[in-house]
Design a protein around this motif. Structure first.
Motif, mmCIF file in Angstrom:
data_model
loop_
_atom_site.group_PDB
_atom_site.id
_atom_site.type_symbol
_atom_site.label_atom_id
_atom_site.label_comp_id
_atom_site.label_asym_id
_atom_site.label_seq_id
_atom_site.Cartn_x
_atom_site.Cartn_y
_atom_site.Cartn_z
ATOM 1 N N SER A 49 16.200 4.763 9.980
ATOM 2 C CA SER A 49 16.099 5.894 9.075
ATOM 3 C C SER A 49 16.284 5.448 7.627
ATOM 4 O O SER A 49 16.454 6.243 6.747
ATOM 5 C CB SER A 49 17.165 6.925 9.436
ATOM 6 O OG SER A 49 18.431 6.321 9.337
ATOM 7 N N HIS A 50 16.271 4.146 7.413
ATOM 8 C CA HIS A 50 16.466 3.658 6.052
ATOM 9 C C HIS A 50 15.209 3.917 5.228
ATOM 10 O O HIS A 50 14.135 4.103 5.766
ATOM 11 C CB HIS A 50 16.757 2.155 6.061
ATOM 12 C CG HIS A 50 15.562 1.329 6.393
ATOM 13 N ND1 HIS A 50 14.811 0.685 5.441
ATOM 14 C CD2 HIS A 50 14.942 1.091 7.573
ATOM 15 C CE1 HIS A 50 13.804 0.065 6.029
ATOM 16 N NE2 HIS A 50 13.870 0.297 7.316
ATOM 17 N N THR A 51 15.374 3.955 3.936
ATOM 18 C CA THR A 51 14.211 4.103 3.071
ATOM 19 C C THR A 51 13.758 2.721 2.669
ATOM 20 O O THR A 51 14.522 1.952 2.114
ATOM 21 C CB THR A 51 14.585 4.926 1.827
ATOM 22 O OG1 THR A 51 15.002 6.197 2.266
ATOM 23 C CG2 THR A 51 13.407 5.088 0.905
ATOM 24 N N ALA A 52 12.508 2.425 2.953
ATOM 25 C CA ALA A 52 12.019 1.086 2.652
ATOM 26 C C ALA A 52 11.720 0.922 1.169
ATOM 27 O O ALA A 52 11.555 -0.176 0.693
ATOM 28 C CB ALA A 52 10.780 0.792 3.467
ATOM 29 N N ASN A 53 11.649 2.019 0.457
ATOM 30 C CA ASN A 53 11.279 1.934 -0.952
ATOM 31 C C ASN A 53 12.331 2.574 -1.840
ATOM 32 O O ASN A 53 12.122 3.625 -2.431
ATOM 33 C CB ASN A 53 9.915 2.590 -1.168
ATOM 34 C CG ASN A 53 8.832 1.850 -0.411
ATOM 35 O OD1 ASN A 53 8.530 0.722 -0.724
ATOM 36 N ND2 ASN A 53 8.290 2.490 0.616
#
Lengths: 272, 207
Positions: A49-53
């Motif tokens: 669920s991490h934000t890649a950006n």
């Protein structure tokens, strides 16, 4: 002064490496960047669920776009920068391209790849030290392993034997500009250097650091250093030209496009 | 089938808020993957190799991708705050010109397609569940490039931004359009975008 010029050339190989070039003009994307075959969905990854950006507004904030201002960085030297941008464009199109076309015609691809690998391997200390400075000992270890493998079994770095080998899968390239960013140094304003291309003030200072960590810096006499550096840059020019083409193909206002792409890219690199 | 999926997603939203987001993301990903698989099928057609039949294939691809992108959202977001001052006529013209430019770029990028491998690496969903970011890695030769798609739910999921190596395409265009709008007006911008689109369609520069 001379040393500065040498420094400038020396550092190009670091930045002229394919990965960097691929990202200076990323907005145009790799040829197939828009293509997404449905293969290889990793179950573990899908749960993440991490934000890649992290450099961009989060999805929740992404509605405020209409009130965001366009310019992403201060550009007090815009007059000079635009002139340097035009100069670099001329150097790439009218000098670099014809020369490189001739070079790639007479030099087989495996040789060009070998030279590229060689210089990339040689610049290992820059990546190693900056990984350590950024508190990434594991990545530093990977760089070290790759350096040892490629310098020995890879015939002094000519062959990338480490490749995508498990346990030493390539890590992100780290440089001094990123280290300064990680330490909280502000990026300053935007500046386009003749021949060196787009930089922030912070990355310009970072170049000095990379210069110190680069082994070729300490070779005597300096003519050899310049010769090596020019070779390294020129050998990788193909990547830069390809991406520059793609950039021009998509940009309505190339100067602003490159400035924004450079700044967005560097911010993302620091946050990763 | 898609309708069922939407209903299922909607039910999840009502009954199990905690599970709503992954369902929404998967639905968006299915749409994305489906569209692109269709494009890949087209690219593999023998007709693609023949210069005389290629335009027909490209026209089909165009129809397929058109349904994936929200050109309305892309235009609004790329223009930024000044979009509000555009007249309806200007909005329409801008949208048409920008769509042409993006399509030309997309079709251009397909020419270099060489069987690159793409892996899905993750998804993020907004807290309302109306937006998702699908993260992928594209492998080109020995390099890997992270590419993410931001999608928005209207009556179906549509792409409103493509992020390559951490660089948002929309934000990149916004910085360009801002520079143009600082000096000129909407009509000047429309003319420039239209020119660039025409230039791209004829395959220059960089051929």
């Amino acid at each position: 002064m001379l040393k500065l010029v040498v420094a400038a050339f020396l550092l190009i190989p670091v930045f002229a490496s394919g990965a960097y070039a691929a990202s200076v003009f990323p907005a145009l994307g790799p040829p197939a960047a828009f293509l997404v075959p449905a293969s290889g969905v990793s179950a573990a990854a899908a749960e993440s669920s991490h934000t890649a950006n992290p450099g961009l507004p989060s999805l929740d904030d992404d509605d405020a776009y209409l009130d965001q201002v366009g310019q992403s960085i201060a550009d007090p030297l815009e007059g000079f920068n635009r002139a340097a941008f035009a100069f670099n464009d001329f150097m790439l199109e009218s000098v670099g391209r014809p020369l490189y076309d001739g070079y790639s015609f007479v030099t087989p691809e495996f040789m060009r790849t070998g030279i590229s690998n060689f210089f990339y391997n040689l610049n290992f200390p820059v990546r190693f030290v900056n990984n350590l400075f950024q508190g990434k000992p594991l990545a530093a270890g990977v760089e070290m392993s790759r350096f040892i493998l490629n310098s020995t079994a890879g015939l002094g770095g000519l062959i990338d034997v480490a490749g995508n080998m498990e346990t030493v899968v390539p890590v992100e390239d780290e440089d001094t500009g990123q280290t300064l960013g990680t330490w909280g140094v502000g990026e300053g304003f935007y500046i386009v250097w003749p021949l060196l291309g787009p930089k922030t003030l912070r990355d310009t200072i970072g170049l000095g650091g990379d210069y110190l960590f680069s082994p070729t810096t300490w070779i005597e006499p300096w003519e050899v250093v310049v010769g090596l550096s020019v070779t390294a840059v020129f050998n990788d020019l193909g990547d830069i030209l390809d991406l520059y083409d793609q950039l021009k193909q998509g940009a309505v206002e190339p100067y602003s496009s490159v400035r924004d792409a450079y700044v967005q890219y560097r911010r993302a690199k620091i946050l990763e | 089938m898609k309708r069922f999926k939407r209903i299922a997603a909607a039910l999840c939203l009502i009954c199990l808020p905690a599970f709503a987001s992954p369902a929404a993301a998967s639905e968006a990903r299915d749409i994305l993957a489906n569209t692109v698989n269709q494009v890949l099928e087209e690219l593999k057609k023998p007709a693609m190799q023949n210069p005389s039949t290629r335009p027909a294939v490209l026209a089909d691809i165009e129809k397929i991708i058109k349904k994936l992108f929200s050109f309305e959202e892309l235009s609004m977001r790329a223009v930024g705050p000044k979009w509000r001052s555009f007249s309806p006529e200007q909005k329409k013209n801008f949208k048409a010109a920008f769509e042409d430019l993006l399509r030309a770029r997309y079709l251009h990028s397909l020419r270099g397609y060489n069987g690159e491998k793409v892996t899905y690496t993750g998804e993020t969903t907004s807290s309302k569940g109306d937006k998702v970011e699908i993260q992928t890695i594209v492998e080109i030769k020995d390099k890997t490039v992270p590419v993410a798609y931001r999608m928005l739910k209207t009556d179906r999921w549509l792409v409103y931004d493509v992020i390559i190596e951490g660089v948002s395409m929309v934000q990149n265009y916004r910085s360009q359009f801002q520079a143009i709008l600082d000096k000129g007006d909407a009509d000047a911008l429309i003319i420039l975008v239209r020119q660039k689109a025409q230039e791209s369609e004829t395959g220059k520069p960089g051929e």
